[in-house]
Design an enzyme around this catalytic site. Structure first.
Site, PDB file in Angstrom:
ATOM      1  N   GLU A  67      82.757  51.490  12.304  1.00 39.58           N
ATOM      2  CA  GLU A  67      83.789  52.535  12.129  1.00 39.58           C
ATOM      3  C   GLU A  67      83.262  53.615  11.199  1.00 39.58           C
ATOM      4  OE1 GLU A  67      87.520  50.862  10.955  1.00 39.58           O
ATOM      5  OE2 GLU A  67      87.770  49.819  12.854  1.00 39.58           O
ATOM      6  N   ASP A 211      87.457  70.395  30.536  1.00 38.12           N
ATOM      7  CA  ASP A 211      87.231  68.981  30.839  1.00 38.12           C
ATOM      8  C   ASP A 211      86.191  68.971  31.958  1.00 38.12           C
ATOM      9  OD1 ASP A 211      87.163  66.429  31.779  1.00 38.12           O
ATOM     10  OD2 ASP A 211      89.341  66.134  31.787  1.00 38.12           O
ATOM     11  N   LYS A 240      79.516  59.940  35.727  1.00 39.28           N
ATOM     12  CA  LYS A 240      79.667  60.524  37.072  1.00 39.28           C
ATOM     13  C   LYS A 240      78.299  61.071  37.511  1.00 39.28           C
ATOM     14  CE  LYS A 240      84.664  61.137  36.763  1.00 39.28           C
ATOM     15  NZ  LYS A 240      85.136  61.066  35.377  1.00 39.28           N
ATOM     16  N   ARG A 246      79.467  54.010  31.622  1.00 39.78           N
ATOM     17  CA  ARG A 246      80.890  54.390  31.644  1.00 39.78           C
ATOM     18  C   ARG A 246      81.294  54.744  30.218  1.00 39.78           C
ATOM     19  NH1 ARG A 246      84.651  54.342  35.238  1.00 39.78           N
ATOM     20  NH2 ARG A 246      83.055  53.676  36.694  1.00 39.78           N
TER      21      ARG A 246
END
Ligand code: DSN
Length: 430
Positions: A67, A211, A240, A246
Site C-alpha cells: 500500500e 477513456d 486489449k 488484465r
C-alpha cells in the site's frame, strides 16, 4: 485432461505444482487454453498476451503488500516491488509521452472510479457518450456507480454519419456545464477528434478525460494519434490491443498527479496487485518495439479488411468502415439479430459478441449488430487475406446455420476454422 502438450511455458514452472495439488482447476486452465486455440477469437476487447507477461502474473510478487507508492509504503520489505513499480511508471511515461503515470488500478473500471474520485463529487454533472451509441457503463450508465452517483448527461452519434456528433457535445456541454467531459467507449470504430473535445472542454471549464481502454494499444504502437497531449487525464486497460495483463492504468498532466495518485490509493483501492504491476512493466517494454508498431498497424489493416469483407456480403459496417481495431456491423440487411448471429458464429467456431448499433430497434440483449475486432487474430499472424476468408465464414455462419453445433453446415464451417487456425495457431506449442 487435454491431449495437447501441457503448456508449461504459458502457465509457468508452478503449473506442475497446481496439477499435483488441484488437478480440477489445472484441467480447466488447459481446457480454456484449448478453447482459445480452437476458435477464431474476434472479441474486440481481448488479445493473447505473451508468455513473458504470463510469467510475471504467475510470480511471487502476488504475495507482497505494498500500500502506498514507491519509497512511500505502509509496509516493510518493499525494496524489490519499489523497483518494479518505478520501472512500470517510467516505461508508461516514456511509451505515451506522459507527464505522470499511475500503474496501480486493478481494472479499467477501477481506473475510471479514480478519475471520478480525483475530479468530481457525488451529484456533479458529467458528460459522456451513451452506452447504446458506443460508450461505456462507467461513463454514467444508470445501473453503474457512475450513473447513480453523478448527474450523467449523454451525447451520441449523428444519424447521417453514425460518428460522434460534436455539435451535440458542444450544445450539451454549454447547457449542462459538466465537471468532466469523457471521450471514448467500447464500440467506436472511428478515430476521435481529441482537439475538438479539448476545445469544448475549455469553452465550459471542464476537465477533459479520455477513456482510451479500447484503442490505447494503437496509440502505443503509433498507429493512430494520441489523446495524451490533449487530455487532462487518460485512463486505459492494459489487456486489449495493448496485449498486456488484465488491469488498468492512468496517465495525466503533472498538475493532476497528486490528485490522481490519492484517488487511486487510498480513496478507491488498497494494496496494489504487484504481480500485475510487474506484468504491466513487461508489456510497456514490449510495446516500445518496432515489432509491436508493425503489429498495431496490421491490427488496423486487418480490421479494415474484415469490415469491408462483411460489408460486401450485406453485413453493413456502421460508419462505413473503421480506423481502429474494431468494427460494428448492422445485421438488419441479412435479417438476423445480434443474439442469433453470436450463437450461430459460436457454433461455427467463431467467437464474437452481439452489440447494439446506434438507434437500434432491438433490446440490448438481442441487439441488431455484432462487434468484431482483430487484436487476437493479428497476434496469431493473420493478414488481410485471412480476414477476407473470415468475413466469408462469418457470413455463412450467420446466414446458413441455426446455432446448433450439430448442424451440418456448422460442422463443416468448424472444419474450415480448424484448417485456418492450423496455419496461424494461438500459443503455438514450443
Ligand atoms: N467489456 C469491455 C468491452 O468488451 O469492450 C469494455 O469494458
Amino acid at each position: 485432461m487435454s491431449t495437447q502438450v501441457t503448456p508449461q511455458s504459458y502457465y509457468g514452472p508452478s503449473f506442475a505444482a497446481l496439477l499435483d495439488s488441484d488437478p480440477q482447476i489445472a484441467e480447466l486452465l488447459v481446457s480454456e487454453l484449448d478453447r482459445q486455440r480452437a476458435g477464431i477469437q474476434l472479441i474486440a476487447s481481448e488479445n493473447q498476451t505473451t508468455p513473458a507477461v504470463l510469467a510475471a502474473l504467475g510470480s511471487t510478487l502476488s504475495n507482497k503488500y505494498a500500500e502506498g507508492y514507491p519509497d512511500r509504503r505502509y509496509y516493510g520489505g518493499c525494496v524489490e516491488v519499489d523497483k518494479v513499480e518505478k520501472l512500470a511508471i517510467e516505461r508508461a511515461k516514456s511509451l505515451f509521452g506522459a507527464e505522470h503515470a499511475n500503474v496501480q488500478p486493478h481494472s479499467g473500471a477501477s481506473a475510471n472510479q479514480a478519475v471520478y474520485g480525483a475530479f468530481a463529487a457525488p451529484g456533479d454533472t458529467i458528460l459522456g457518450m451513451s452506452l447504446d451509441h458506443g460508450g461505456h457503463l462507467t461513463h454514467g450508465f444508470k445501473v453503474s456507480f457512475s450513473g447513480k452517483w453523478f448527474n450523467a448527461v449523454h451525447y451520441g452519434v449523428a444519424k447521417e454519419t453514425e460518428d460522434i456528433d460534436y455539435d451535440q457535445v458542444r450544445d450539451l456541454a454549454k447547457e449542462h456545464r459538466p465537471k468532466l467531459i469523457i471521450a471514448g467507449g467500447s464500440a467506436i470504430p472511428r478515430k476521435i477528434d481529441f482537439a475538438a473535445f479539448r476545445q469544448i472542454a475549455d469553452e465550459v471549464g471542464a476537465i477533459f478525460w479520455v477513456d482510451a481502454a479500447h484503442f490505447i494499444g494503437l496509440v502505443a504502437g503509433q498507429a493512430i494519434p494520441s489523446p495524451v497531449p490533449h487530455a487532462d487525464v487518460v485512463s486505459f486497460t492494459t489487456h486489449k490491443v495493448l496485449r498486456g495483463p488484465r488491469g488498468g492504468a492512468i496517465v495525466c498532466k503533472a498538475e493532476h498527479a497528486a490528485k490522481i495518485d490519492r484517488a487511486v490509493f487510498p480513496m478507491m483501492q488498497g494494496g496494489p496487485l504487484m504481480h500485475g504491476v510487474a506484468a504491466k512493466a513487461v508489456n510497456f517494454a514490449e510495446c516500445a518495439t518496432t515489432a509491436y508498431q508493425d503489429y498495431a498497424r496490421s491490427v488496423i489493416a486487418n480490421a479494415q479488411a474484415l469490415a469491408a469483407g462483411l460489408g460486401e456480403r450485406g453485413i453493413r459496417p456502421i460508419t462505413g468502415g473503421t480506423d481502429t481495431h474494431l468494427s460494428l456491423h448492422d445485421l438488419q440487411g441479412v435479417a438476423v439479430t445480434g443474439a442469433d448471429a453470436e450463437k450461430r458464429c459460436d457454433a461455427a467456431g467463431i467467437v464474437l459478441n452481439k452489440n447494439a448499433i446506434p438507434f437500434d430497434p432491438e433490446k440490448p440483449n438481442i441487439a441488431s449488430g455484432i462487434r468484431v475486432g482483430t487484436p487476437s487474430v493479428t497476434t496469431q499472424g493473420m493478414g488481410t487475406e485471412q480476414m477476407e476468408r473470415i468475413a466469408d465464414l462469418i457470413h455463412r455462419a450467420v446466414t446458413t446455420t441455426d446455432g446448433d453445433p450439430e448442424h451440418e453446415t456448422a460442422r463443416s464451417l468448424r472444419a474450415e476454422v480448424t484448417e485456418l487456425l492450423g496455419a496461424y495457431p494461438a500459443y503455438p506449442t514450443p
